[in-house]
Design an enzyme around this catalytic site. Structure first.
Site, PDB file in Angstrom:
ATOM      1  N   ALA A 100      53.618 -30.753 -49.763  1.00  0.00           N
ATOM      2  CA  ALA A 100      53.185 -30.038 -48.551  1.00  0.00           C
ATOM      3  C   ALA A 100      54.437 -29.651 -47.784  1.00  0.00           C
ATOM      4  CB  ALA A 100      52.260 -30.918 -47.712  1.00  0.00           C
ATOM      5  N   ALA A 102      55.825 -26.636 -46.033  1.00  0.00           N
ATOM      6  CA  ALA A 102      56.129 -25.848 -44.833  1.00  0.00           C
ATOM      7  C   ALA A 102      56.209 -26.761 -43.596  1.00  0.00           C
ATOM      8  CB  ALA A 102      55.079 -24.768 -44.631  1.00  0.00           C
ATOM      9  N   PRO A 103      57.082 -26.411 -42.639  1.00  0.00           N
ATOM     10  CA  PRO A 103      57.911 -25.198 -42.565  1.00  0.00           C
ATOM     11  C   PRO A 103      59.217 -25.256 -43.354  1.00  0.00           C
ATOM     12  CG  PRO A 103      58.212 -26.498 -40.584  1.00  0.00           C
ATOM     13  CD  PRO A 103      57.152 -27.199 -41.375  1.00  0.00           C
ATOM     14  N   SER A 105      61.567 -28.297 -43.379  1.00  0.00           N
ATOM     15  CA  SER A 105      62.605 -29.256 -42.978  1.00  0.00           C
ATOM     16  C   SER A 105      62.924 -30.231 -44.100  1.00  0.00           C
ATOM     17  CB  SER A 105      62.169 -30.011 -41.722  1.00  0.00           C
ATOM     18  OG  SER A 105      60.941 -30.689 -41.940  1.00  0.00           O
ATOM     19  N   LYS A 106      61.895 -30.820 -44.697  1.00  0.00           N
ATOM     20  CA  LYS A 106      62.122 -31.787 -45.771  1.00  0.00           C
ATOM     21  C   LYS A 106      62.499 -31.089 -47.072  1.00  0.00           C
ATOM     22  CE  LYS A 106      58.823 -34.933 -43.592  1.00  0.00           C
ATOM     23  NZ  LYS A 106      58.402 -33.942 -42.569  1.00  0.00           N
ATOM     24  N   GLU A 124      52.915 -25.120 -50.610  1.00  0.00           N
ATOM     25  CA  GLU A 124      52.290 -25.037 -49.291  1.00  0.00           C
ATOM     26  C   GLU A 124      50.922 -24.399 -49.439  1.00  0.00           C
ATOM     27  OE1 GLU A 124      50.913 -25.223 -45.743  1.00  0.00           O
ATOM     28  OE2 GLU A 124      52.792 -26.248 -46.289  1.00  0.00           O
ATOM     29  N   ASP A 151      46.255 -25.840 -53.204  1.00  0.00           N
ATOM     30  CA  ASP A 151      45.846 -27.130 -52.669  1.00  0.00           C
ATOM     31  C   ASP A 151      46.673 -28.189 -53.414  1.00  0.00           C
ATOM     32  OD1 ASP A 151      44.469 -29.619 -52.225  1.00  0.00           O
ATOM     33  OD2 ASP A 151      42.747 -28.451 -51.565  1.00  0.00           O
ATOM     34  N   ASP A 169      54.298 -35.611 -48.060  1.00  0.00           N
ATOM     35  CA  ASP A 169      54.223 -35.739 -46.604  1.00  0.00           C
ATOM     36  C   ASP A 169      52.856 -35.183 -46.223  1.00  0.00           C
ATOM     37  OD1 ASP A 169      55.422 -36.401 -44.053  1.00  0.00           O
ATOM     38  OD2 ASP A 169      55.476 -34.246 -43.682  1.00  0.00           O
ATOM     39  N   CYS A 222      52.836 -38.480 -40.207  1.00  0.00           N
ATOM     40  CA  CYS A 222      53.297 -38.623 -38.818  1.00  0.00           C
ATOM     41  C   CYS A 222      52.153 -39.166 -37.966  1.00  0.00           C
ATOM     42  CB  CYS A 222      53.830 -37.297 -38.271  1.00  0.00           C
ATOM     43  SG  CYS A 222      52.645 -35.935 -38.327  1.00  0.00           S
TER      44      CYS A 222
END
Length: 450
Positions: A100, A102-103, A105-106, A124, A151, A169, A222
């Site tokens: 997963a 986007a956007p 960073s990882k 994504e 998916d 994530d 998160c």
């Protein structure tokens, strides 16, 4: 509880991660000092810093360093999953899945840890967010990524045992983001948590199937609820038994024990490290498991490999025009008049799944030769390249707004690598005494303040 609620009400500290595909940590520290930025190291990421900067006139996102991809504005705790993925890695990861992405960073953090080697499949689900993901990959000089738009639960069946490492994530209720988003819990309910946890269990099963035996899976969220965190990992263990080992993150950084669970996971509350709430689990796949059955209908693959003679012609032309050498771990492909550079590690995947974007586009062919593309400059140029022109602040502002520029240097001929403060920001072409702007539309800004 008092400490928790007090922490949730404090503003979130701003943090950034240095992009080592473009610059070194020491070089960035020097640049930050010149700007008067104060940096505090983030314990779990050697490239991460909390930052104090005067943004009254210029936001960090509008600085030249950010636009050039030298750093990524990223919440400190969100750097932890990638650090956990590469923690104590006994060998280099050649194939990595970011389920997963986007956007980005990882994804860009993983690419930097891979040093642009191997292949990084970045998926994504949201089509609109794929564009944002690609723009960030492009800005940060990533060349080993292949993007998909599915998916996340399809990978276990479509690409079973293909990856050395997988980052999941997972989409979650976002309970840990309250310091950044006051509306984070606006639609919170017990029913919503149960629904999300059901999705997370399907995603973690798929991610585990996609992992090679001996590989590493990091599951992160998160959010703060045990139902979306420990319980999802426990579901994986119940499903696959001895094939699953939870690896302790006690040694990931000093004071990691503060957040350590009995299983060795990190369950981070906002008051612990003065950051967002987060959960991170590191999981080892000990043995093969039987993947789900799937019937594939891929259609015709639209690319073909460039012939050896043509590849030599392209390589020679690129070196003559821009002093750029093609990497040894990538290969040229063509589609119509476009020339692409794909990681060689991607080739086993091409018959198994369709990708929305692969590698980097380096050229368009025309009657007189090749028209080189933006990512040649941002992804392939080495520090000792001499085909560069360093431009002024005023010209850099114009450049990022998509306008042609007139440098004070003597005009040249043909394509040129455009730099600001010695950082590559794009590819242009001399037309008389001006450089024609070659910045892709998705990277053009309407207003620049730096």
């Amino acid at each position: 509880m008092d400490d928790f609620t007090a922490a949730c009400q404090r503003p979130l500290r701003k943090s950034i991660r240095v992009n080592t595909l473009k610059t070194s940590v020491d070089e960035f520290k020097h640049s930050a000092q010149q700007h008067g930025w104060l940096l505090e190291p983030i314990p779990w990421c050697s490239e991460g810093f909390w930052i104090e900067a005067d943004e009254s006139t210029v936001s960090l996102g509008n600085t030249a360093e950010h636009l050039a991809g030298l750093f990524y504005i990223q919440e400190a705790s969100s750097m932890m999953p990638v650090s956990a993925l590469f923690n104590n890695a006994t060998s280099e990861f050649k194939t990595v899945l970011d389920t997963a992405a986007a956007p980005g960073s990882k994804t860009t953090q993983i690419a930097a840890r891979m040093a642009n080697q191997g292949v990084l499949v970045a998926n994504e689900y949201s089509a609109s967010r794929v564009k944002i993901l690609h723009a960030n990959i492009e800005r940060c000089g990533v060349r080993n990524a292949a993007l998909t738009n599915y998916d996340g639960d399809v990978f276990g069946a479509w690409l079973p045992e293909h990856f050395d490492a997988v980052l999941l994530d997972a989409p979650c209720s976002g309970e840990g983001t309250i310091r950044k988003d006051a509306d984070a819990l606006k639609n919170w309910s017990h029913g919503a948590i149960a629904t999300i946890a059901h999705t997370q269990k399907a995603l973690i099963e798929s991610a585990f199937h996609a992992l090679k035996p001996g590989g590493v899976l990091v599951y992160s969220t998160c959010t703060l609820s045990k139902q979306e965190n420990q319980d999802v990992c426990a579901h994986l263990k119940r499903t696959f038994g001895d094939a699953v080992t939870f690896e302790s993150l006690a040694e990931l950084f000093p004071q990691a024990n503060t957040a350590l669970t009995d299983e060795g996971f990190l369950h981070i509350w906002p008051q612990m490290y003065d950051c967002e709430g987060f959960f991170v689990a590191r999981i080892r796949k000990n043995s093969a498991v039987t993947p789900p059955d799937v019937k594939k209908r891929l259609g015709k693959f639209p690319f073909r490999k460039v012939s050896r003679n043509m590849a030599s012609t392209i390589a020679d032309a690129l070196y003559e025009a821009l002093g750029v050498t093609l990497p040894e771990d990538a290969r040229l492909w063509e589609r119509d008049n476009d020339i692409w550079l794909f990681p060689t590690a991607l080739e086993p995947f091409l018959s198994e799944m369709r990708f929305s974007r692969m590698g980097i586009k380096i050229a368009e062919t025309h009657k007189k030769g090749f028209r080189w593309q933006h990512q040649v400059a941002t992804s392939l140029v080495q520090a000792d390249n001499t085909y560069k022109v360093n431009i002024s602040t005023d010209n850099a502002r114009e450049w990022f707004m998509g306008r042609d520029i007139r440098p004070e240097t003597a005009p040249g001929k043909g394509e040129v690598i455009v730099c600001f403060d010695n950082a590559v920001i794009g590819l242009g072409k001399w037309v008389g005494n001006r450089i024609k702007n070659g910045l892709p539309r998705e990277l053009v800004r309407d207003k620049i303040f730096f």
